[in-house]
Structure formats: structure tokens, C-alpha cells
Design a protein around this motif. Structure first.
Motif, PDB file in Angstrom:
ATOM      1  N   ALA A  56      48.096  50.348  42.801  1.00 33.15           N
ATOM      2  CA  ALA A  56      49.100  49.798  43.721  1.00 33.15           C
ATOM      3  C   ALA A  56      48.785  48.321  43.935  1.00 33.15           C
ATOM      4  N   PRO A  57      49.347  47.440  43.135  1.00 39.01           N
ATOM      5  CA  PRO A  57      49.023  46.011  43.218  1.00 39.01           C
ATOM      6  C   PRO A  57      49.443  45.418  44.561  1.00 39.01           C
ATOM      7  N   GLU A  58      48.725  44.377  44.966  1.00 38.86           N
ATOM      8  CA  GLU A  58      49.057  43.690  46.210  1.00 38.86           C
ATOM      9  C   GLU A  58      49.852  42.417  45.973  1.00 38.86           C
ATOM     10  N   GLY A  59      49.794  41.863  44.758  1.00 38.29           N
ATOM     11  CA  GLY A  59      50.503  40.630  44.465  1.00 38.29           C
ATOM     12  C   GLY A  59      51.724  40.870  43.608  1.00 38.29           C
ATOM     13  N   ASN A  60      52.219  39.787  43.004  1.00 31.81           N
ATOM     14  CA  ASN A  60      53.386  39.921  42.141  1.00 31.81           C
ATOM     15  C   ASN A  60      52.998  40.479  40.780  1.00 31.81           C
ATOM     16  N   LEU A  61      53.983  40.693  39.923  1.00 34.55           N
ATOM     17  CA  LEU A  61      53.730  41.363  38.652  1.00 34.55           C
ATOM     18  C   LEU A  61      52.820  40.539  37.750  1.00 34.55           C
ATOM     19  N   THR A  62      52.970  39.224  37.753  1.00 30.96           N
ATOM     20  CA  THR A  62      52.092  38.378  36.937  1.00 30.96           C
ATOM     21  C   THR A  62      50.634  38.608  37.311  1.00 30.96           C
ATOM     22  N   GLU A  63      50.355  38.641  38.601  1.00 27.64           N
ATOM     23  CA  GLU A  63      48.985  38.889  39.057  1.00 27.64           C
ATOM     24  C   GLU A  63      48.567  40.324  38.750  1.00 27.64           C
ATOM     25  N   ALA A  64      49.467  41.259  38.930  1.00 29.59           N
ATOM     26  CA  ALA A  64      49.138  42.663  38.702  1.00 29.59           C
ATOM     27  C   ALA A  64      48.728  42.922  37.260  1.00 29.59           C
ATOM     28  N   MET A  65      49.378  42.240  36.317  1.00 34.06           N
ATOM     29  CA  MET A  65      49.086  42.460  34.905  1.00 34.06           C
ATOM     30  C   MET A  65      47.662  42.047  34.528  1.00 34.06           C
ATOM     31  N   GLN A  66      47.023  41.253  35.356  1.00 35.89           N
ATOM     32  CA  GLN A  66      45.639  40.885  35.078  1.00 35.89           C
ATOM     33  C   GLN A  66      44.721  42.102  35.091  1.00 35.89           C
ATOM     34  N   ALA A  67      45.147  43.162  35.763  1.00 34.79           N
ATOM     35  CA  ALA A  67      44.358  44.393  35.792  1.00 34.79           C
ATOM     36  C   ALA A  67      44.283  45.054  34.423  1.00 34.79           C
ATOM     37  N   TYR A 174      34.949  43.495  41.010  1.00 32.28           N
ATOM     38  CA  TYR A 174      34.655  42.094  40.673  1.00 32.28           C
ATOM     39  C   TYR A 174      35.928  41.252  40.736  1.00 32.28           C
ATOM     40  N   TYR A 175      37.008  41.793  40.219  1.00 33.16           N
ATOM     41  CA  TYR A 175      38.278  41.063  40.190  1.00 33.16           C
ATOM     42  C   TYR A 175      38.792  40.779  41.592  1.00 33.16           C
ATOM     43  N   ILE A 176      38.747  41.783  42.450  1.00 33.68           N
ATOM     44  CA  ILE A 176      39.223  41.612  43.819  1.00 33.68           C
ATOM     45  C   ILE A 176      38.375  40.585  44.559  1.00 33.68           C
ATOM     46  N   ASN A 177      37.067  40.613  44.320  1.00 28.70           N
ATOM     47  CA  ASN A 177      36.159  39.730  45.061  1.00 28.70           C
ATOM     48  C   ASN A 177      36.068  38.323  44.476  1.00 28.70           C
ATOM     49  N   SER A 178      36.217  38.215  43.144  1.00 29.80           N
ATOM     50  CA  SER A 178      35.958  36.924  42.491  1.00 29.80           C
ATOM     51  C   SER A 178      37.167  36.317  41.809  1.00 29.80           C
ATOM     52  N   GLY A 179      38.249  37.067  41.691  1.00 31.74           N
ATOM     53  CA  GLY A 179      39.434  36.541  41.037  1.00 31.74           C
ATOM     54  C   GLY A 179      39.420  36.734  39.528  1.00 31.74           C
ATOM     55  N   PHE A 180      40.424  36.167  38.873  1.00 29.84           N
ATOM     56  CA  PHE A 180      40.627  36.417  37.445  1.00 29.84           C
ATOM     57  C   PHE A 180      39.643  35.669  36.547  1.00 29.84           C
ATOM     58  N   GLU A 181      39.065  34.590  37.030  1.00 30.85           N
ATOM     59  CA  GLU A 181      38.204  33.774  36.161  1.00 30.85           C
ATOM     60  C   GLU A 181      37.044  34.580  35.599  1.00 30.85           C
ATOM     61  N   ARG A 182      36.406  35.387  36.433  1.00 32.70           N
ATOM     62  CA  ARG A 182      35.287  36.193  35.942  1.00 32.70           C
ATOM     63  C   ARG A 182      35.748  37.199  34.900  1.00 32.70           C
ATOM     64  N   VAL A 183      36.896  37.818  35.137  1.00 29.91           N
ATOM     65  CA  VAL A 183      37.457  38.756  34.160  1.00 29.91           C
ATOM     66  C   VAL A 183      37.759  38.032  32.858  1.00 29.91           C
ATOM     67  N   HIS A 184      38.378  36.870  32.953  1.00 21.02           N
ATOM     68  CA  HIS A 184      38.722  36.071  31.775  1.00 21.02           C
ATOM     69  C   HIS A 184      37.479  35.747  30.959  1.00 21.02           C
ATOM     70  N   ASN A 185      36.423  35.308  31.619  1.00 21.59           N
ATOM     71  CA  ASN A 185      35.198  34.939  30.916  1.00 21.59           C
ATOM     72  C   ASN A 185      34.561  36.116  30.200  1.00 21.59           C
ATOM     73  N   VAL A 207      45.422  30.896  20.958  1.00 24.69           N
ATOM     74  CA  VAL A 207      44.544  29.839  21.454  1.00 24.69           C
ATOM     75  C   VAL A 207      43.656  30.337  22.583  1.00 24.69           C
ATOM     76  N   GLY A 208      44.206  31.139  23.468  1.00 19.45           N
ATOM     77  CA  GLY A 208      43.448  31.640  24.608  1.00 19.45           C
ATOM     78  C   GLY A 208      44.349  31.942  25.779  1.00 19.45           C
ATOM     79  N   LEU A 209      43.763  32.441  26.860  1.00 14.84           N
ATOM     80  CA  LEU A 209      44.518  32.786  28.057  1.00 14.84           C
ATOM     81  C   LEU A 209      44.564  31.609  29.018  1.00 14.84           C
TER      82      LEU A 209
END
Length: 235
Positions: A56-67, A174-185, A207-209
Motif C-alpha cells: 500500500a504505497p504512501e506516495g504517487n505511482l512514480t515513487e511507488a514503482m521504486q519498490a 532501508y528504502y523507507i528510512n533512507s530513500g531511493f538513493e541507497r536502493v539505487h546504489n 545509461v542508468g537510472l
């Protein structure tokens, strides 16, 4: 049929589907009906792992897709923990899994909406990983493989399901606490098509995300942005 019920970590709960039922479709139907976030629907088949997680995402779909990237990392770490250490696990953006250089299953995803700025009430992320080759002769499809063919004969679907649920929940934290950057890395080095020419999902060079999780693809002298939303399955 596997009679051992998998054990799930706190905040997640599982429900086996009947034989012949697609867990991903089941998860979508239950999500539409309002099932709790953290519900996992899974098949008990022994030749593959098919499972789907409802969020159950809390943000918009763009943010939700990061999951989706979170779930992919969870799968890679699960396979890394259970498979022999010499077996590499990689991704092909947006939805394919590679084991030892060959395709070995996929990740699936669908949401309540397809509008990037809308807030979906639910997001379903599924995994489909073959364990045994039940369709073709060994070696007939060298670009595709199964876990058994890659020396993972001791790994069972239910063991992988348990591990995936634990690693995915950890990375969701980790994602909830630190955001997408850690997931991306963490995700980036696991995508073996980055920096290379590819024909999937389109012809070009990945090229990358970007910071939102969109893939940048270079085609000739132009770079376009690709979104996971465009590769989601119909709800």
C-alpha cells in the motif's frame, strides 16, 4: 506439492493459492478487494516459484514503482544466500532475471492506476522463477536456464520464498528510512545491461537510472526516459 508452509517475517503474511491459480492475478484481485498490505500469495508448485506481494504505497505511482527495485534486490540477495557462491545473479531492466548469464524468470508488477502523479491504493509485485526444466530438452534454449540447471538443486521454492520475503522486507525498511538513493546504489551493479547496447525492452544503450527510478536510454544522439509504469501489467 510442498506440504511445508513457509515462515514469513513480522508485517508479512502468506496465503497459498489453489493449484492452477496464478498468484499474481490472485494478489491483484485481493488487493482490489482491500486485502492488507504485506500479504503474499504463492503457489506450492515444486518446479517453480510464483509469488506476489501486495503493498500500500504512501506516495504517487512514480515513487511507488521504486519498490520494484527493492523486490529485485531482495530476490538477488535471497538467491545469493541460497545458491552456490559462484552463481552470479543479475537483472535485465525492467523485469528479467539472469542467473549465470542466462534468463531465469521475471519480476511482474501492477498498480491500481497508470497515472504517474496519482496515488495508488495498492501495488502488486510478483516473482516467477523456474526451478526445473519441464518443457524443453537440456541445452535447447541456451539463453534461458533454471535454478536446477545452474547447480541450485538443493534450493526449494519455499526456501526461496521465505528468504525473498525477509530480504525484501529488510530493503523496504532501508528504502523507507533512507530513500531511493541507497536502493539505487545497490541495484545498479546488479543490472548487467547498463552501459551496453541492448534490444530489450528497446534498441539502444541503457545509461542508468535517474533519481526517480526512470531508466535513461541513449538512441543515436538522443536520450529518452523510460518508466517502469509503461511496463506494468494491466490491473
Amino acid at each position: 506439492m510442498n506440504t511445508d508452509s513457509p515462515l514469513f517475517p513480522p508485517l508479512l503474511r502468506g496465503e497459498a493459492v489453489k493449484p492452477g491459480v496464478d498468484p499474481f492475478a490472485k494478489a491483484i484481485s485481493r488487493a482490489v478487494a482491500g486485502v492488507d498490505s504485506g500479504s503474499i500469495f504463492y503457489s506450492e508448485a515444486i518446479d517453480c516459484l510464483k509469488a506476489a506481494l501486495v503493498l500500500a504505497p504512501e506516495g504517487n505511482l512514480t515513487e511507488a514503482m521504486q519498490a520494484v527495485y527493492v523486490a529485485q534486490i531482495g530476490l538477488a540477495e535471497s538467491l545469493g544466500a541460497l545458491a552456490p557462491p559462484e552463481v552470479p545473479i543479475h537483472f535485465v531492466w525492467p523485469d528479467r532475471i539472469k542467473v549465470n548469464g542466462a534468463l531465469c524468470g521475471r519480476v511482474r508488477f501492477a498498480a491500481e492506476t497508470t497515472e504517474a502523479d496519482s496515488n495508488p491504493n495498492w501495488l502488486v509485485i510478483g516473482i516467477d522463477v523456474p526451478f526445473l526444466n519441464t518443457r524443453t530438452e537440456p541445452g535447447a534454449t541456451p539463453d534461458q536456464t533454471t535454478l536446477h540447471d545452474e547447480g541450485c538443486g538443493e534450493v526449494t521454492p519455499m526456501a526461496l520464498l521465505e528468504s525473498w520475503s525477509k530480504h525484501t522486507l529488510l530493503w523496504l525498511t532501508y528504502y523507507i528510512n533512507s530513500g531511493f538513493e541507497r536502493v539505487h546504489n545497490e541495484w545498479r551493479p546488479r543490472c548487467d545491461t547498463l552501459g551496453h547496447d541492448t534490444e530489450y525492452p528497446l534498441s539502444g544503450t541503457l545509461v542508468g537510472l535517474d533519481e526517480d527510478g526512470h531508466m535513461l536510454m541513449r538512441q543515436g544522439g538522443m536520450t529518452q526516459t523510460l518508466s517502469l509504469i509503461d511496463y506494468a501489467e494491466p490491473a
